[in-house]
Design an enzyme around this catalytic site. Structure first.
Site, PDB file in Angstrom:
ATOM      1  N   ALA A 214      92.935  67.904  42.592  1.00  0.00           N
ATOM      2  CA  ALA A 214      91.771  68.382  41.841  1.00  0.00           C
ATOM      3  C   ALA A 214      92.154  68.907  40.456  1.00  0.00           C
ATOM      4  O   ALA A 214      91.677  69.950  40.024  1.00  0.00           O
ATOM      5  CB  ALA A 214      91.019  69.452  42.635  1.00  0.00           C
ATOM      6  N   ASP A 268      96.485  76.372  52.202  1.00  0.00           N
ATOM      7  CA  ASP A 268      95.073  76.028  51.991  1.00  0.00           C
ATOM      8  C   ASP A 268      94.386  75.890  53.346  1.00  0.00           C
ATOM      9  O   ASP A 268      93.539  75.019  53.562  1.00  0.00           O
ATOM     10  CB  ASP A 268      94.945  74.742  51.172  1.00  0.00           C
ATOM     11  CG  ASP A 268      93.559  74.572  50.551  1.00  0.00           C
ATOM     12  OD1 ASP A 268      92.799  75.556  50.517  1.00  0.00           O
ATOM     13  OD2 ASP A 268      93.239  73.454  50.105  1.00  0.00           O
TER      14      ASP A 268
END
Length: 373
Positions: A214, A268
């Site tokens: 991202a 994450d």
């Protein structure tokens, strides 16, 4: 009561040392040396290393922090990750409305005050992101960073506040304002150009959230956010080493471009860690597929990774030495959070947050502030 660890390989300042006895008292490392009195723990040749510090923990134990920004949720998430050697973590809130962010900060503050084991602060991942790189984040939650938002996200009195933002969606002045209020600033979900990224670093940005994922890639004419991270010695990059988020070869190249101590392992992690069931993320059904969390379209939605597995993967996938991987899971994130003198190291005066691992890096014991958990 003094506890004495002996007969093991002790990770000290990034290197293994044998025949070193570690004494723990009142939650801290009391001394390093030879023979010492106390309740003895025979490591039987195992590794004794600093406990793992994870700066990106969205959930665990069936709990998503966004769904339950409470002390109880933080405690349950922490308990799930302790099973995998995480002795310090930042409960992480993905893009949400400012009132929800406020409740999450209050919960982190209360968790620290109440002594919930391992809580080091909070990670606010968004909503100050680039919608073009939002990934699983809801577009409706993404907003700009203004003076009001700066004040609201920096209200934590104790612990560390990590804010992930897109540099190109704010200004160096706003980044500087965040830094002056004590926030640690990381770039993520960003399309920043190299020049925009370098201006942000100059203003106080010091991290990269899940490097390569991202964010604007390294190109031949436009180095992008990735290029800025690899070109600057002022940025610590979080990496998800699960073989799916980033090709291991890409991570190996990045580490050679800088050095292992420029990278910290992160999970994450989503609620499936320590639980395993599917869950709902802001209205989307999320399942585990080959070790990663995805929605029904296949978009990545965090991971099912734990820190102990991340360490083993760093050795097997990236070719790192065990001591390098362990350092990337402890000393590097501690330094990034400004806790390098008290956490992530085995030295007199440091917090006695420790892990015991066998020669294959399988977890055999965890202590947080000297207490076995």
């Amino acid at each position: 009561m003094r506890t004495v660890f002996h007969n093991g390989r002790v990770l000290i300042d990034g290197a293994f040392r044998e025949n070193v006895t570690v004494a723990v008292e009142d939650g801290r490392i009391a001394a390093l040396g030879g023979e010492m009195e106390g309740q003895r723990i025979d490591l039987d040749g195992d590794i004794l290393a600093p406990g793992f510090i994870d700066t990106q923990v969205n959930g665990g134990g069936g709990v998503l922090f966004n769904d339950a920004p409470t002390v109880e949720a933080i405690a349950r998430i922490g308990a799930a990750h302790r099973r995998f050697g995480t002795t310090g973590f930042l409960p992480t809130l993905i893009s949400d409305d400012l009132p929800v962010i406020g409740r999450a900060i209050e919960a982190a503050e209360a968790a620290i005050e109440q002594g919930v084991p391992g809580v080091l602060g909070i990670h606010i991942e968004g909503p100050f992101l680039n919608v073009e790189r939002r990934g699983i984040h809801l577009a409706s939650k993404i907003r700009s960073l203004d003076v009001e938002a700066v004040g609201k996200v920096t209200r934590l009195r104790n612990g560390r506040t990590l804010v992930t933002l897109a540099p190109e969606r704010t200004s160096p002045a706003m980044i500087r304002a965040l830094a002056e209020r004590g926030a640690i600033i990381s770039a993520g979900h960003t399309n920043a150009t190299y020049s925009e990224a370098m201006a942000a670093i100059e203003a106080g940005l010091s991290g990269a959230t899940h490097l390569f994922n991202a964010m604007s890639p390294l190109g031949n004419r436009e180095p992008g956010m990735v290029g800025a991270v690899l070109d600057s010695d002022r940025v610590t990059a979080g990496i998800i080493v699960d073989g799916r988020h980033v090709n291991p070869a890409t991570l190996r190249i990045a580490i050679r471009a800088r050095s292992p101590d420029a990278f910290m392992l992160v999970t994450d992690a989503m609620p499936t860690v320590g639980d395993g069931d599917d869950f709902i993320l802001q209205g989307k059904h999320i399942r585990v597929e080959n070790g990663v969390c995805v929605d029904d379209t296949g978009t990545l939605a965090g991971s099912d990774l734990d820190m102990a597995l991340a360490v083993r993967n760093a050795v097997s996938m990236l070719g790192l030495a065990p001591e390098q991987a362990l350092t990337m899971a402890s000393a590097v994130p501690a330094r990034f959070l400004g806790l390098g003198s008290s956490h992530g190291r085995i030295a007199p005066g440091a917090m006695a947050s420790l892990v015991r691992l066998d020669s294959e890096l399988n977890l055999r014991g965890t202590w947080i502030d000297g207490v076995a958990v």
